[in-house]
Design an enzyme around this catalytic site. Structure first.
Site, PDB file in Angstrom:
ATOM      1  N   GLY A 203      65.627  41.270  22.127  1.00 36.37           N
ATOM      2  CA  GLY A 203      66.202  42.305  21.077  1.00 36.37           C
ATOM      3  C   GLY A 203      66.584  43.428  21.976  1.00 36.37           C
TER       4      GLY A 203
ATOM      5  N   ARG B 157      68.509  35.320  24.180  1.00 32.12           N
ATOM      6  CA  ARG B 157      67.166  34.621  23.734  1.00 32.12           C
ATOM      7  C   ARG B 157      67.534  33.432  24.622  1.00 32.12           C
ATOM      8  NH1 ARG B 157      64.623  37.942  20.423  1.00 32.12           N
ATOM      9  NH2 ARG B 157      66.199  38.989  18.978  1.00 32.12           N
TER      10      ARG B 157
ATOM     11  N   ASP C  25      57.736  41.586  23.064  1.00 32.45           N
ATOM     12  CA  ASP C  25      56.626  40.686  23.126  1.00 32.45           C
ATOM     13  C   ASP C  25      57.063  39.266  23.871  1.00 32.45           C
ATOM     14  OD1 ASP C  25      54.136  41.139  22.451  1.00 32.45           O
ATOM     15  OD2 ASP C  25      54.417  40.425  20.343  1.00 32.45           O
TER      16      ASP C  25
ATOM     17  N   THR D  20      61.963  48.105  22.269  1.00 30.52           N
ATOM     18  CA  THR D  20      62.058  47.628  20.894  1.00 30.52           C
ATOM     19  C   THR D  20      62.094  48.710  19.992  1.00 30.52           C
ATOM     20  OG1 THR D  20      61.198  46.310  18.959  1.00 30.52           O
ATOM     21  CG2 THR D  20      59.615  47.088  21.211  1.00 30.52           C
TER      22      THR D  20
ATOM     23  N   ASP E 237      61.375  48.516  17.116  1.00 33.20           N
ATOM     24  CA  ASP E 237      60.107  48.442  16.111  1.00 33.20           C
ATOM     25  C   ASP E 237      58.800  49.328  16.463  1.00 33.20           C
ATOM     26  OD1 ASP E 237      61.481  46.876  14.543  1.00 33.20           O
ATOM     27  OD2 ASP E 237      61.128  44.944  15.652  1.00 33.20           O
TER      28      ASP E 237
ATOM     29  N   ASP F  61      56.386  47.897  18.138  1.00 34.03           N
ATOM     30  CA  ASP F  61      55.112  47.167  17.692  1.00 34.03           C
ATOM     31  C   ASP F  61      54.687  46.462  18.905  1.00 34.03           C
ATOM     32  OD1 ASP F  61      57.477  45.605  18.411  1.00 34.03           O
ATOM     33  OD2 ASP F  61      57.197  44.361  16.801  1.00 34.03           O
TER      34      ASP F  61
ATOM     35  N   ARG G  46      59.888  43.699  10.684  1.00 36.91           N
ATOM     36  CA  ARG G  46      59.370  42.582   9.900  1.00 36.91           C
ATOM     37  C   ARG G  46      57.684  42.731   9.826  1.00 36.91           C
ATOM     38  NH1 ARG G  46      64.125  39.593  11.452  1.00 36.91           N
ATOM     39  NH2 ARG G  46      63.590  39.459  13.760  1.00 36.91           N
TER      40      ARG G  46
HETATM   41  P1  ADP Z   1      61.604  39.965  22.369  1.00 35.12           P
HETATM   42  O1  ADP Z   1      61.330  40.161  24.072  1.00 35.12           O
HETATM   43  O2  ADP Z   1      62.582  41.136  21.956  1.00 35.12           O
HETATM   44  O3  ADP Z   1      60.225  39.683  21.886  1.00 35.12           O
HETATM   45  P2  ADP Z   1      62.169  37.041  22.234  1.00 35.12           P
HETATM   46  O4  ADP Z   1      60.916  36.741  21.542  1.00 35.12           O
HETATM   47  O5  ADP Z   1      63.389  36.448  21.878  1.00 35.12           O
HETATM   48  O6  ADP Z   1      62.450  38.777  22.386  1.00 35.12           O
HETATM   49  O7  ADP Z   1      61.956  36.659  23.738  1.00 35.12           O
HETATM   50  C1  ADP Z   1      62.705  36.958  24.900  1.00 35.12           C
HETATM   51  C2  ADP Z   1      62.902  35.690  25.532  1.00 35.12           C
HETATM   52  O8  ADP Z   1      61.694  35.717  26.336  1.00 35.12           O
HETATM   53  C3  ADP Z   1      62.876  34.274  25.163  1.00 35.12           C
HETATM   54  O9  ADP Z   1      64.199  34.110  24.704  1.00 35.12           O
HETATM   55  C4  ADP Z   1      62.401  33.274  26.054  1.00 35.12           C
HETATM   56  O10 ADP Z   1      63.114  33.070  27.173  1.00 35.12           O
HETATM   57  C5  ADP Z   1      61.504  34.197  27.057  1.00 35.12           C
HETATM   58  N1  ADP Z   1      60.186  33.681  26.282  1.00 35.12           N
HETATM   59  C6  ADP Z   1      59.456  34.001  25.034  1.00 35.12           C
HETATM   60  N2  ADP Z   1      58.357  33.408  24.862  1.00 35.12           N
HETATM   61  C7  ADP Z   1      58.028  32.685  25.808  1.00 35.12           C
HETATM   62  C8  ADP Z   1      57.349  31.560  26.247  1.00 35.12           C
HETATM   63  N3  ADP Z   1      56.175  31.314  25.573  1.00 35.12           N
HETATM   64  N4  ADP Z   1      57.243  31.209  27.458  1.00 35.12           N
HETATM   65  C9  ADP Z   1      58.520  31.457  28.352  1.00 35.12           C
HETATM   66  N5  ADP Z   1      59.315  32.339  28.222  1.00 35.12           N
HETATM   67  C10 ADP Z   1      59.285  32.934  26.821  1.00 35.12           C
END
Ligand code: ADP
Length: 324
Positions: free
Chosen positions: A11, A72, A103, A126, A128, A130, A172
């Site tokens: 995000g 993502r 995260d 982010t 949030d 969080d 959330r």
């Molecule tokens: P944020 O970073 O805001 O939490 P996401 O949860 O969408 O957003 O995570 C961003 C990107 O990080 C994901 O689209 C994916 O490419 C990568 N990612 C997240 N979790 C994993 C994982 N367990 N293993 C490898 N890449 C991951």
């Protein structure tokens, strides 16, 4: 380290550009080369990368969103996807990475760094607030300011019509924005994901406020509130006490945009600077953060495993007293 790769992922949040700028300018100052990677992990897989110079980050400190774009990327969660990504990273001559995101981004960075033994440093971005390993994330202050501006505007119309407004804000799992905005906006009640507030309890609070002849009432509802969001809460209150003129406003994605606040620009700049310096000192697989007024780093393993309680318990109590 000769070339640092920088990207934003997950995000977006206001202040990410200020962080990118700080990473680029610090690395160049240290005589390192910089590669910008578009669309986060997707850009590594698609090989959408470019050489960055000082000019590439001119006039972006004041811009919301991220000039490097974000995405993502499901493919990065697979071993094959990450192997393809690493092949492009290696070919580009990138030997260290700075990842700006949340995260999920941290998780991906940790796995990738271990798998291919490439140094990484993360920066928490982010709205949030969080993430672990930091008191504040980049974008949180700006989002609070955006929300408070919206609450003030809604208060004007609420007061003119003697209305009861339910305003839903982002969060959330985290009630940080809701609590902060509720206190700053003088909300009559605040519903947080971390606390369960029964509808009857909420009605009691509203009746008390009504007894004091308040001309308007505002309830801040965090997205992740256990009653199921502002629309649901308003409906439940309406079903039990029909005499309120209730309205719902869901602020949604406008909370993620806009020019970053001064605080977010400065925080992002300090974090970007620290991320590069930490990498050059040999620190890796960690996230930068801020504790009080100090910039610190926390190993990703630790930041991803434990859950810090970010909600200020004192402020929850103060908010209740202020609404009396
Ligand atoms: P944020 O970073 O805001 O939490 P996401 O949860 O969408 O957003 O995570 C961003 C990107 O990080 C994901 O689209 C994916 O490419 C990568 N990612 C997240 N979790 C994993 C994982 N367990 N293993 C490898 N890449 C991951």
């Amino acid at each position: 380290i000769t070339r640092v790769g920088v990207f934003t992922s997950g995000g977006d949040s206001p202040g990410m550009n200020a962080a990118i700028r700080a990473v680029v300018r610090t690395a160049l100052y240290k005589d390192k080369k910089v590669t910008g990677i578009y669309h986060g992990y997707q850009g590594m897989i698609d090989n959408t990368m470019f050489d960055m110079d000082s000019q590439s980050v001119s006039s972006i400190i004041q811009m919301g969103g991220t000039v490097l774009k974000t995405a993502r990327c499901m493919e990065f969660k697979t071993t094959e996807g990450r192997a393809k990504a690493y092949e492009h990273v290696r070919t580009a001559g990138i030997d260290a990475l700075v990842a700006i995101g949340g995260d999920g981004t941290f998780t991906g960075a940790e796995i990738f760094s271990r798998e291919f033994n490439i140094p990484v440093m993360c920066i928490p971005g982010t709205i949030d607030n969080d993430l672990n390993g930091t008191d504040l994330t980049i974008g949180y202050d700006t989002a609070n300011n955006t929300v408070i501006e919206a609450i003030d505007k809604i208060r004007d119309t609420a007061a003119s019509h003697n209305r009861l407004f339910f305003i839903e804000v982002m969060g959330r799992d985290s009630g940080c924005i809701a609590l902060n905005a509720g206190v700053a906006g003088g909300a009559e009640a605040i519903l947080l994901p971390e606390r369960e507030t029964a509808i009857d309890e909420l009605i009691d609070m509203l009746e008390q406020a009504a007894d004091r002849k308040k001309s308007s009432m505002i309830v801040i509802v965090a997205e992740g509130d256990k009653n199921g969001g502002a629309n649901n809460v308003a409906r439940c209150v309406q079903e039990k006490v029909g005499y309120y003129d209730t309205k719902v406003s869901i602020l949604g994605h406008l909370q993620r945009g806009g020019a970053p606040s001064s605080a977010d620009r400065v925080l992002a700049t300090r974090m970007g600077y620290a991320a590069v310096n930490e990498l050059l000192k040999g620190n890796t697989r960690a996230t930068v953060g801020v504790r009080g007024s100090e910039i610190v780093t926390t190993p990703l393993e630790e930041a991803l495993s434990k859950k810090e309680l970010k909600l200020n318990e004192d402020l929850v109590e103060i908010a209740k007293i202020m609404a009396l």
